[in-house]
Write an enzyme that holds these catalytic residues in place. Sequence first.
Site, PDB file in Angstrom:
ATOM      1  N   GLU A 228       0.200  37.330 -28.725  1.00  0.00           N
ATOM      2  CA  GLU A 228      -0.956  37.456 -29.620  1.00  0.00           C
ATOM      3  C   GLU A 228      -2.108  36.761 -28.901  1.00  0.00           C
ATOM      4  O   GLU A 228      -2.169  35.541 -28.839  1.00  0.00           O
ATOM      5  CB  GLU A 228      -0.611  36.781 -30.946  1.00  0.00           C
ATOM      6  CG  GLU A 228      -1.412  37.326 -32.093  1.00  0.00           C
ATOM      7  CD  GLU A 228      -2.669  36.532 -32.313  1.00  0.00           C
ATOM      8  OE1 GLU A 228      -3.711  36.955 -31.732  1.00  0.00           O
ATOM      9  OE2 GLU A 228      -2.644  35.532 -33.011  1.00  0.00           O
ATOM     10  N   CYS A 262      -8.972  34.145 -33.175  1.00  0.00           N
ATOM     11  CA  CYS A 262      -8.818  35.421 -32.472  1.00  0.00           C
ATOM     12  C   CYS A 262      -9.330  36.567 -33.330  1.00  0.00           C
ATOM     13  O   CYS A 262      -9.883  37.529 -32.818  1.00  0.00           O
ATOM     14  CB  CYS A 262      -7.373  35.628 -32.068  1.00  0.00           C
ATOM     15  SG  CYS A 262      -6.223  35.350 -33.408  1.00  0.00           S
TER      16      CYS A 262
HETATM   17  P1  NDP Z   1      -4.537  28.677 -23.632  1.00  0.00           P
HETATM   18  O1  NDP Z   1      -4.090  30.068 -23.652  1.00  0.00           O
HETATM   19  O2  NDP Z   1      -4.699  28.019 -22.310  1.00  0.00           O
HETATM   20  O3  NDP Z   1      -3.539  27.776 -24.521  1.00  0.00           O
HETATM   21  C1  NDP Z   1      -2.649  28.310 -25.474  1.00  0.00           C
HETATM   22  C2  NDP Z   1      -1.238  27.793 -25.229  1.00  0.00           C
HETATM   23  O4  NDP Z   1      -0.738  28.350 -24.006  1.00  0.00           O
HETATM   24  C3  NDP Z   1      -1.165  26.282 -25.051  1.00  0.00           C
HETATM   25  O5  NDP Z   1       0.044  25.813 -25.567  1.00  0.00           O
HETATM   26  C4  NDP Z   1      -1.196  26.126 -23.543  1.00  0.00           C
HETATM   27  O6  NDP Z   1      -0.665  24.897 -23.106  1.00  0.00           O
HETATM   28  C5  NDP Z   1      -0.346  27.306 -23.123  1.00  0.00           C
HETATM   29  N1  NDP Z   1      -0.569  27.769 -21.762  1.00  0.00           N
HETATM   30  C6  NDP Z   1      -1.706  27.724 -21.038  1.00  0.00           C
HETATM   31  N2  NDP Z   1      -1.513  28.282 -19.824  1.00  0.00           N
HETATM   32  C7  NDP Z   1      -0.231  28.689 -19.790  1.00  0.00           C
HETATM   33  C8  NDP Z   1       0.563  29.329 -18.801  1.00  0.00           C
HETATM   34  N3  NDP Z   1       0.081  29.664 -17.613  1.00  0.00           N
HETATM   35  N4  NDP Z   1       1.850  29.606 -19.096  1.00  0.00           N
HETATM   36  C9  NDP Z   1       2.353  29.283 -20.280  1.00  0.00           C
HETATM   37  N5  NDP Z   1       1.663  28.651 -21.252  1.00  0.00           N
HETATM   38  C10 NDP Z   1       0.375  28.376 -21.024  1.00  0.00           C
HETATM   39  O7  NDP Z   1      -5.857  28.598 -24.453  1.00  0.00           O
HETATM   40  P2  NDP Z   1      -7.086  27.596 -24.247  1.00  0.00           P
HETATM   41  O8  NDP Z   1      -6.849  26.431 -25.085  1.00  0.00           O
HETATM   42  O9  NDP Z   1      -7.362  27.332 -22.809  1.00  0.00           O
HETATM   43  O10 NDP Z   1      -8.267  28.504 -24.802  1.00  0.00           O
HETATM   44  C11 NDP Z   1      -8.928  29.395 -23.901  1.00  0.00           C
HETATM   45  C12 NDP Z   1      -9.142  30.745 -24.504  1.00  0.00           C
HETATM   46  O11 NDP Z   1      -7.924  31.282 -25.011  1.00  0.00           O
HETATM   47  C13 NDP Z   1     -10.072  30.785 -25.699  1.00  0.00           C
HETATM   48  O12 NDP Z   1     -11.404  30.803 -25.293  1.00  0.00           O
HETATM   49  C14 NDP Z   1      -9.632  32.064 -26.359  1.00  0.00           C
HETATM   50  O13 NDP Z   1     -10.215  33.164 -25.732  1.00  0.00           O
HETATM   51  C15 NDP Z   1      -8.160  32.114 -26.112  1.00  0.00           C
HETATM   52  N6  NDP Z   1      -7.376  31.630 -27.254  1.00  0.00           N
HETATM   53  C16 NDP Z   1      -6.946  32.525 -28.167  1.00  0.00           C
HETATM   54  C17 NDP Z   1      -6.250  32.108 -29.258  1.00  0.00           C
HETATM   55  C18 NDP Z   1      -5.775  33.060 -30.283  1.00  0.00           C
HETATM   56  O14 NDP Z   1      -5.667  32.693 -31.448  1.00  0.00           O
HETATM   57  N7  NDP Z   1      -5.414  34.276 -29.914  1.00  0.00           N
HETATM   58  C19 NDP Z   1      -5.942  30.693 -29.488  1.00  0.00           C
HETATM   59  C20 NDP Z   1      -6.423  29.821 -28.439  1.00  0.00           C
HETATM   60  C21 NDP Z   1      -7.108  30.295 -27.384  1.00  0.00           C
HETATM   61  P3  NDP Z   1      -1.631  23.682 -22.682  1.00  0.00           P
HETATM   62  O15 NDP Z   1      -2.424  23.328 -23.897  1.00  0.00           O
HETATM   63  O16 NDP Z   1      -0.685  22.618 -22.276  1.00  0.00           O
HETATM   64  O17 NDP Z   1      -2.494  24.199 -21.561  1.00  0.00           O
END
Ligand code: NDP
Length: 455
Positions: A228, A262
């Site tokens: 998602e 999102c």
């Molecule tokens: P991330 O996608 O980086 O973080 C979401 C989760 O994924 C966190 O638990 C993070 O861990 C983890 N994660 C990050 N990189 C990896 C990877 N390579 N492999 C596996 N897990 C990973 O979101 P951000 O906080 O950086 O937000 C950036 C952008 O993401 C936003 O601007 C938005 O566009 C999108 N976003 C969308 C969401 C939604 O509801 N669909 C929610 C949040 C973000 P950790 O925190 O340790 O990096």
Amino acid sequence: MAIATINPATGETLKTFEPLNDAEIASKLDLADQAFEKYRHRSFAERAIALQTAADILEQEKADFAKLMTLEMGKPYKAAVAEVEKCAVVCRYYAENAADFLADVSVKTDASHSFVRYQPLGVILAVMPWNFPFWQVFRFAAPALMAGNVGLLKHASNVPQCALAIEDIIRRAGFPEGVFQTLLIGAAKVADLMADERVKAATLTGSEAAGASLAAAAGKQIKKTVLELGGSDPFIVLESADVAAAAATAMTARMLNNGQSCIAAKRFIVAEAIADQFEKLLLEKFTALKIGDPLHPETDLGPLATPDILQELDQQVQTAVKSGGKVLTGGYPLADRPGNFYPATIIIDIPIDAPIAQEEFFGPVALLFRVSNLDTAIKLANATPFGLGASAWTNNNQERDRLISEIEAGAVFINGLVKSDPRLPFGGIKRSGYGRELSIQGIHEFVNVKTVWVK
Ligand code: NDP
């Protein structure tokens, strides 16, 4: 990224956590695996009692959980309370419906008896974001645990206390030890977890980059994933719409969670004939919002979750302006205070073919576009790599039918705000991801759909 609670309203580090070491991760995986062997045999009724208790705990302690969320990621306190209440609703929904959703389904064939049986897969990894730190986890956990699976949560590094609180709720609710565990680990550990044979599948909510990385690791091991990811939802207002109602909802739809959702409406596509009226109303609503301390009960707009999110949003706004966009209100970070505050912003006149028009703005920034007819509205709505939700406003039945069938999205809401509801499936197409959460479709994602044929 350090695992820490940093108050986004002040920039103050409130608590830091040591990530788990490899031996600690291994012992939690062992525990999860062993827990599954027993938990899979629990009846639906036993699982439902525990999930109803989790709902009770959520309701009784909602003020504490809400405050924790607000401190860690900055959403207004009243929205945080509503989020905890919604978590209780999803727990009760699956406690009441899971047995029916997963009952054997008889199918007439040449066998004397043939049917479909749904069985749990085992340990499921949930990689979750900070924006709805409770809701995103419970909407995974409630169906997964009712189906007999076991959960491992890798939460975002900026909400560790929420992650630990959720583990505690599930333990106190009476689920056996090891059925749901939080792993305080960085993102770099996720690929190793996917390679571990005890982890059977994974779900991720977050950015495209994180989703692609998890899916690649899972793909190497032939393991199922649900993703998602982001969205750049259109909010279409046509000439026949109730423009005042549309503008009021438009503000709510954009500002949800300080604009970091999102399914927030991000691109406002408005018929030329009513565009001046809509723009004026939206501007009034945006400028009336109270920005400030998210713990204050009257605050409408709190800080963005992290300095990185603020910086990225600021960059995008500057790019939009360089591409020809005009800022009606807002347009710069608030430098007069600590924390990650960005005001409600409206940008008009961005050329529709500018690359920035295709991007997701994860903050309180609305992009407004004017269109001359329905065809152009639909074309522009679909001119994005994403396909999560869409809200469209019209009182013309033919227009409504075309919007429903021609918009490329996982959900279309007519004359209403895009929102998740436990009774309806939730998820996207295109680069917004795949698979569905919630409803009957959500609980069917992490089960073995076993075909049984008896001569
Ligand atoms: P991330 O996608 O980086 O973080 C979401 C989760 O994924 C966190 O638990 C993070 O861990 C983890 N994660 C990050 N990189 C990896 C990877 N390579 N492999 C596996 N897990 C990973 O979101 P951000 O906080 O950086 O937000 C950036 C952008 O993401 C936003 O601007 C938005 O566009 C999108 N976003 C969308 C969401 C939604 O509801 N669909 C929610 C949040 C973000 P950790 O925190 O340790 O990096």
